[in-house]
Design an enzyme around this catalytic site. Sequence first.
Site, PDB file in Angstrom:
ATOM      1  N   LYS A   1       1.366  -1.109   7.195  1.00 28.52           N
ATOM      2  CA  LYS A   1       1.557  -1.316   8.633  1.00 28.52           C
ATOM      3  C   LYS A   1       2.686  -0.432   9.144  1.00 28.52           C
ATOM      4  O   LYS A   1       3.679  -0.198   8.450  1.00 28.52           O
ATOM      5  CB  LYS A   1       1.860  -2.798   8.879  1.00 28.52           C
ATOM      6  CG  LYS A   1       1.941  -3.211  10.341  1.00 28.52           C
ATOM      7  CD  LYS A   1       2.164  -4.723  10.429  1.00 28.52           C
ATOM      8  CE  LYS A   1       2.334  -5.225  11.849  1.00 28.52           C
ATOM      9  NZ  LYS A   1       2.568  -6.692  11.892  1.00 28.52           N
TER      10      LYS A   1
ATOM     11  N   SER B   1      -0.291  -9.182  14.844  1.00 27.99           N
ATOM     12  CA  SER B   1      -0.117  -7.780  15.189  1.00 27.99           C
ATOM     13  C   SER B   1      -0.583  -6.797  14.111  1.00 27.99           C
ATOM     14  O   SER B   1      -0.563  -5.593  14.318  1.00 27.99           O
ATOM     15  CB  SER B   1       1.365  -7.511  15.467  1.00 27.99           C
ATOM     16  OG  SER B   1       2.150  -7.778  14.294  1.00 27.99           O
TER      17      SER B   1
ATOM     18  N   SER C   1       0.400 -12.913  12.180  1.00 29.65           N
ATOM     19  CA  SER C   1       0.059 -11.492  12.157  1.00 29.65           C
ATOM     20  C   SER C   1      -0.699 -11.081  10.906  1.00 29.65           C
ATOM     21  O   SER C   1      -1.421 -10.086  10.916  1.00 29.65           O
ATOM     22  CB  SER C   1       1.320 -10.638  12.291  1.00 29.65           C
ATOM     23  OG  SER C   1       1.938 -10.861  13.537  1.00 29.65           O
TER      24      SER C   1
END
Length: 617
Positions: A130, A205, A229
Amino acid sequence: MNTSTPSRHRRATRHIRAVIQILSTAMLGILLLLNITPLLAYAQSETDVTELGVVKLANALEEGKITSVEAVQEYLDRIKAYDKKIGDKPGLNAIVTLNQHALEEAAELDKERASGHIRGPLHGIPVLVKDNINTADMPTSQGNQALATYQPKQDATAVQRLKYAGAIVLGKTNMAEFAMFWDTVSSVNGRTYNPYDPTKNINGSSGGTGAAIAASLAAIGLGTESCGSITDVSSFTNLVGFRPTVGLGSMAGVDYNPLGDAIGPLALSVEDAAMLLDVLAGTDPKDPWTSEADSHKSDSYLASLKGSTLKGARIGYVIAPFGGYDYSPGPESDGIFSTTEDAISVLEAQGATVVKIPLNRSWWNKYAPQNASFWATTGHENFFVRTEATWPKGLAELTEPKDAINFGDIVKGSPKMEKTAVEWVMGDDKQPRDEAGFTAAVNARHTFAQGVDELFTSYKLDALAYPTVAAPPAKVHENPGELLDSEQFGTHCGWANFTGRPVVSVPVGFADHFPVGLSMLGSQFGDVKLLGFAYNLEQAAPHRKTPELTPSLLHTAGSTGTTASSDPSTGSDEASSGNAPFTSSSGMSPSAVALSLAAVLAAAIVLISLFVRRRKK
């Protein structure tokens, strides 16, 4: 005047040579257009990386069925096929940055393997990370346009541990701007689309990692979670998402949220998640939260799965999204609840006792009153002060002071930033940490954790289960900048985030043709037992399927050899590879078609050459 025979022969020879040159050029052009490197990779390996994951890929590498170079190339080919465009439609848009040296690193790791040197359990395995996890060889944008070239000077500890174990960091994945929203839209990369249904929210996210691993763009991926997330995204992408106990793995060099964050895998299986945790877990002097990690971590989370069982386990079951005091599920959630109830039946069939737990308003008012604040709302700019990095040129000078990065600079340098994101970060611009607010958030978390402790004690629980997300996904808006926080209800993320307990989300089926996950919450540093429960649930009722949008590139539809299973909720047997938009009408893969064309041209050249030699004689 008649032309002599030798002249005719010379003229014919020149014509034939010209034809050979044309055919040779054509063959070279075709190979260049179709990219000869992936074609050679396909030709050399019969092992398909689609749905392979970490454990199976590690075994294939060890057995010599595939090389790291071949694996990297296959993943790069899948990224090329599915990330930016799929046919004439938008692709997943999951990848922000690719490692331009991935094939070179893979070649070096192959050489090491051939010489008998194995760095660790991830030797030669491509992973994705990420884009809020610092990487010294690729920018870390935090999902922000102004930070597109923000280059940390050191890897995050998690990345260091991946590399030490032999992993190849294939690239960085898209995320919600500064990890703020339950949707994955960023000013640096736009919206990430869900491979199971691009018209529906992928959640956030860590949506870029979720989309990428669901589509087999790498063997496994790292996400971070403040609230849902990892787990919410995994539920929406038919993955296993694991958020470890806070303090089991290091957050040094990751994100900028000082409260409740954890880093963890989004994986194709529980085994894959456990294997990654073996690499990530442990004390890190750079992260004081991990001071007890070494004393609590397992010798091997992966090996422990084989001896695990659900027999005798007591598991509570609740439908209580955080803020449950005012949550009223509508009929649109019926399919989700039916699917998770089926999973509860599987737990019981494996020997667990499941206790349904009602939580009334008085419980919520006592342990999570509506006026409680659980977040630190200011002081996040400190991340840029304490992180060694090469800043984007001219960024710090956009607003005062000229020698520091502020959110004012970031907003001014990000014209694509959505207005809600702008409002949120500007509330933190040049603001020191609100110590009173921070203390209040810590105290609110302690109070909620006490309530959860009480549930575990009074019901004698080993775990607490719930639908990962109790509401169906929101529809994607035409404007990719519009955020869905006000529309995406049903997350249970506070149960883990506000207590620091580990949580795992496991695929348990489909409702209205969309993936559903069941989460289980464990005890602090009880990650071994929790992963064991998840493994037994997964093995008893596997529901992992390849998205129809992103089938195998190596094989014809229906023959990918993935872990597909029949899904009763859809009323049909869903093929794991789906409708392959990149296969030819003859059923051949693109690589096979290209190689066939090249072979035909090569054969033509050989035949013409032989004919020329014969005429000369």
